[in-house]
Design a protein around this motif. Structure first.
Motif, PDB file in Angstrom:
ATOM      1  N   SER A   1      -3.576 133.016   1.412  1.00 57.94           N
ATOM      2  CA  SER A   1      -4.982 132.837   0.990  1.00 57.94           C
ATOM      3  C   SER A   1      -5.867 134.027   1.347  1.00 57.94           C
ATOM      4  N   THR A   2      -5.250 135.200   1.435  1.00 56.18           N
ATOM      5  CA  THR A   2      -6.045 136.395   1.726  1.00 56.18           C
ATOM      6  C   THR A   2      -6.520 137.081   0.450  1.00 56.18           C
ATOM      7  N   SER A   3      -5.978 136.657  -0.679  1.00 61.70           N
ATOM      8  CA  SER A   3      -6.382 137.229  -1.965  1.00 61.70           C
ATOM      9  C   SER A   3      -6.874 136.093  -2.854  1.00 61.70           C
ATOM     10  N   THR A   4      -8.170 136.060  -3.069  1.00 58.93           N
ATOM     11  CA  THR A   4      -8.769 134.971  -3.854  1.00 58.93           C
ATOM     12  C   THR A   4      -9.783 135.519  -4.850  1.00 58.93           C
ATOM     13  N   LEU A   5     -10.153 134.668  -5.780  1.00 63.58           N
ATOM     14  CA  LEU A   5     -11.196 134.996  -6.761  1.00 63.58           C
ATOM     15  C   LEU A   5     -12.086 133.772  -6.938  1.00 63.58           C
ATOM     16  N   ASP A   6     -13.377 133.938  -6.681  1.00 59.55           N
ATOM     17  CA  ASP A   6     -14.342 132.850  -6.867  1.00 59.55           C
ATOM     18  C   ASP A   6     -14.973 132.967  -8.254  1.00 59.55           C
ATOM     19  N   ILE A   7     -14.934 131.872  -8.989  1.00 57.05           N
ATOM     20  CA  ILE A   7     -15.523 131.840 -10.333  1.00 57.05           C
ATOM     21  C   ILE A   7     -16.635 130.795 -10.341  1.00 57.05           C
ATOM     22  N   GLN A   8     -17.817 131.239 -10.717  1.00 56.35           N
ATOM     23  CA  GLN A   8     -18.976 130.345 -10.731  1.00 56.35           C
ATOM     24  C   GLN A   8     -20.062 130.937 -11.631  1.00 56.35           C
ATOM     25  N   SER A   9     -20.906 130.074 -12.165  1.00 56.38           N
ATOM     26  CA  SER A   9     -22.032 130.570 -12.965  1.00 56.38           C
ATOM     27  C   SER A   9     -22.980 131.354 -12.067  1.00 56.38           C
ATOM     28  N   GLU A  10     -23.819 132.164 -12.665  1.00 56.75           N
ATOM     29  CA  GLU A  10     -24.727 133.004 -11.893  1.00 56.75           C
ATOM     30  C   GLU A  10     -25.624 132.158 -10.987  1.00 56.75           C
ATOM     31  N   ASP A  11     -25.576 132.462  -9.689  1.00 57.26           N
ATOM     32  CA  ASP A  11     -26.366 131.749  -8.677  1.00 57.26           C
ATOM     33  C   ASP A  11     -26.054 130.257  -8.638  1.00 57.26           C
ATOM     34  N   GLY A  12     -24.904 129.861  -9.178  1.00 61.29           N
ATOM     35  CA  GLY A  12     -24.525 128.452  -9.163  1.00 61.29           C
ATOM     36  C   GLY A  12     -25.416 127.573 -10.022  1.00 61.29           C
ATOM     37  N   GLU A  13     -26.082 128.185 -11.007  1.00 64.23           N
ATOM     38  CA  GLU A  13     -27.007 127.431 -11.855  1.00 64.23           C
ATOM     39  C   GLU A  13     -26.257 126.602 -12.896  1.00 64.23           C
ATOM     40  N   THR A  14     -26.862 125.468 -13.268  1.00 66.75           N
ATOM     41  CA  THR A  14     -26.332 124.653 -14.355  1.00 66.75           C
ATOM     42  C   THR A  14     -26.752 125.270 -15.685  1.00 66.75           C
ATOM     43  N   ILE A  15     -25.780 125.524 -16.536  1.00 68.98           N
ATOM     44  CA  ILE A  15     -26.089 126.131 -17.835  1.00 68.98           C
ATOM     45  C   ILE A  15     -26.442 125.014 -18.811  1.00 68.98           C
ATOM     46  N   ASN A  16     -27.722 124.742 -18.952  1.00 71.24           N
ATOM     47  CA  ASN A  16     -28.180 123.718 -19.896  1.00 71.24           C
ATOM     48  C   ASN A  16     -29.490 124.172 -20.530  1.00 71.24           C
ATOM     49  N   SER A  17     -30.113 123.285 -21.298  1.00 65.54           N
ATOM     50  CA  SER A  17     -31.324 123.670 -22.029  1.00 65.54           C
ATOM     51  C   SER A  17     -32.461 124.051 -21.088  1.00 65.54           C
ATOM     52  N   ALA A  18     -32.563 123.343 -19.960  1.00 63.58           N
ATOM     53  CA  ALA A  18     -33.637 123.656 -19.012  1.00 63.58           C
ATOM     54  C   ALA A  18     -33.458 125.058 -18.441  1.00 63.58           C
ATOM     55  N   TYR A  19     -32.221 125.409 -18.081  1.00 62.63           N
ATOM     56  CA  TYR A  19     -31.944 126.740 -17.531  1.00 62.63           C
ATOM     57  C   TYR A  19     -32.224 127.824 -18.570  1.00 62.63           C
ATOM     58  N   LEU A  20     -31.979 127.502 -19.826  1.00 62.93           N
ATOM     59  CA  LEU A  20     -32.176 128.477 -20.902  1.00 62.93           C
ATOM     60  C   LEU A  20     -33.616 128.514 -21.408  1.00 62.93           C
ATOM     61  N   GLY A  21     -34.472 127.648 -20.880  1.00 61.80           N
ATOM     62  CA  GLY A  21     -35.877 127.647 -21.290  1.00 61.80           C
ATOM     63  C   GLY A  21     -36.125 126.992 -22.625  1.00 61.80           C
ATOM     64  N   LEU A  22     -35.226 126.088 -23.030  1.00 62.45           N
ATOM     65  CA  LEU A  22     -35.365 125.407 -24.319  1.00 62.45           C
ATOM     66  C   LEU A  22     -35.871 123.992 -24.081  1.00 62.45           C
ATOM     67  N   SER A  23     -37.145 123.775 -24.347  1.00 64.19           N
ATOM     68  CA  SER A  23     -37.759 122.468 -24.132  1.00 64.19           C
ATOM     69  C   SER A  23     -37.823 121.689 -25.439  1.00 64.19           C
ATOM     70  N   THR A  24     -37.936 120.373 -25.313  1.00 63.71           N
ATOM     71  CA  THR A  24     -38.156 119.540 -26.499  1.00 63.71           C
ATOM     72  C   THR A  24     -39.495 119.915 -27.129  1.00 63.71           C
ATOM     73  N   ILE A  25     -39.531 120.008 -28.440  1.00 68.72           N
ATOM     74  CA  ILE A  25     -40.764 120.395 -29.123  1.00 68.72           C
ATOM     75  C   ILE A  25     -41.260 119.259 -30.009  1.00 68.72           C
TER      76      ILE A  25
END
Length: 301
Positions: free
Chosen positions: A220-244
């Motif tokens: 376990s000395t060689s690993t790779l962490d995969i995660q969204s930027e800053d651990g953010e949830t990728i959804n409409s709120a994160y993308l700034g898309l609000s109900t209109i």
């Protein structure tokens, strides 16, 4: 002056200084207008000054000149109706001022000429207060009003077939195309959130900000962490898309702003997809390397 028999309003014109006229309507706020010489005001200058006052006070009368005389025309004039402007009790009190062409007593201007369809189209489309709300056009000699708003539009002074300046009204339905587009936008936004919620494998959802750690060796000395930027949830709120709401698409400028927001959201998604793609390439390279090493060791054994 009075329009179509309405209560008369008093227009007062005085000289503020040697080259400035001051105009008031019923003693209200003064409107100033520059002239060459207050003691020699021309009919054209007087007409322009009166128009400045009427525009400021929203009076539906337009002043013009005819043969050096002042002419007042009702803006509500139409070919099928008589619109009258009554002028009464005219008195000049500026010593030395030129004759305006108005006499004392009562004058009534009737049977005024109607504005052409092209004139109405130009005035409607040039009105800043109607920007992104309506669009006028000449439809084979008829005035065509297109409601660009999603709200119903009530037009006063018309019948079902003519513009008569009366009290009649007609309703133009709101723009159904833009209403439907607003509904489609909200539906796609909801699907985006559902896609984000459902993108889970073995209990890990990278689009929800979960951390996936890949280990490449037994210590376990060689690993790779995969995660969204800053651990953010990728959804409409994160993308700034609000109900209109539907009326959010009333103005073209609002639509342009929304398009810019969507473009920004696409840029964010592409950036995150590129990061995940880079992580995948590293994992695949390590996998290929490990498989090749196993094959080499097995062959050597």
């Amino acid at each position: 002056v009075s329009l179509d028999g309405a209560t008369a309003q008093s227009v007062a014109i005085t000289a503020s200084d040697a080259d400035t006229l001051s105009l008031t309507l019923d003693g209200g706020s003064a409107v100033t207008f520059d002239v060459a010489d207050v003691e020699a005001v021309t009919a054209t200058e007087l007409a322009d000054a009166v128009n400045a006052l009427f525009d400021a006070e929203s009076v539906d009368i337009t002043a013009s000149t005819d043969g050096g005389e002042l002419v007042l025309t009702a803006d509500t004039a139409s070919s099928s109706d008589v619109a009258s402007v009554a002028v009464s009790n005219v008195a000049e009190t500026l010593a030395g001022a030129s004759d305006s062409g108005l006499a004392g007593g009562a004058e009534s201007l009737t049977n005024v000429e109607a504005k052409t369809v092209d004139t109405l189209v130009s005035e409607i489309n040039a009105s800043s207060s109607l920007d992104d709300k309506v669009r006028a056009s000449n439809d084979n000699g008829s005035l065509r009003i297109e409601n660009q708003s999603t709200n119903d539009l009530t037009v006063t002074g018309v019948t079902s077939s003519t513009i008569d300046g009366g009290s009649g009204t007609d309703t133009i339905d709101g723009n159904e195309v833009r209403k439907d587009l607003a509904t489609q936008f909200n539906d796609l936004r909801d699907q985006l959130d559902k896609l984000s919620d459902d993108s889970s494998f073995n209990g890990i959802n990278l689009l929800q900000g979960d951390l996936l750690t890949i280990t490449f060796n037994e210590t376990s000395t060689s690993t790779l962490d995969i995660q969204s930027e800053d651990g953010e949830t990728i959804n409409s709120a994160y993308l700034g898309l609000s109900t209109i709401d539907a009326d959010a698409l009333d103005a073209d400028t609002d639509i342009d702003s929304l398009i810019d927001t969507v473009k920004s959201a696409l840029g964010t998604i592409r950036s995150q997809a590129s990061t995940f793609g880079s992580n995948l390439s590293m994992v695949e390279n390590r996998e290929d390397f490990t498989k090749n090493m196993i094959n080499t060791l097995e062959t050597g054994a």
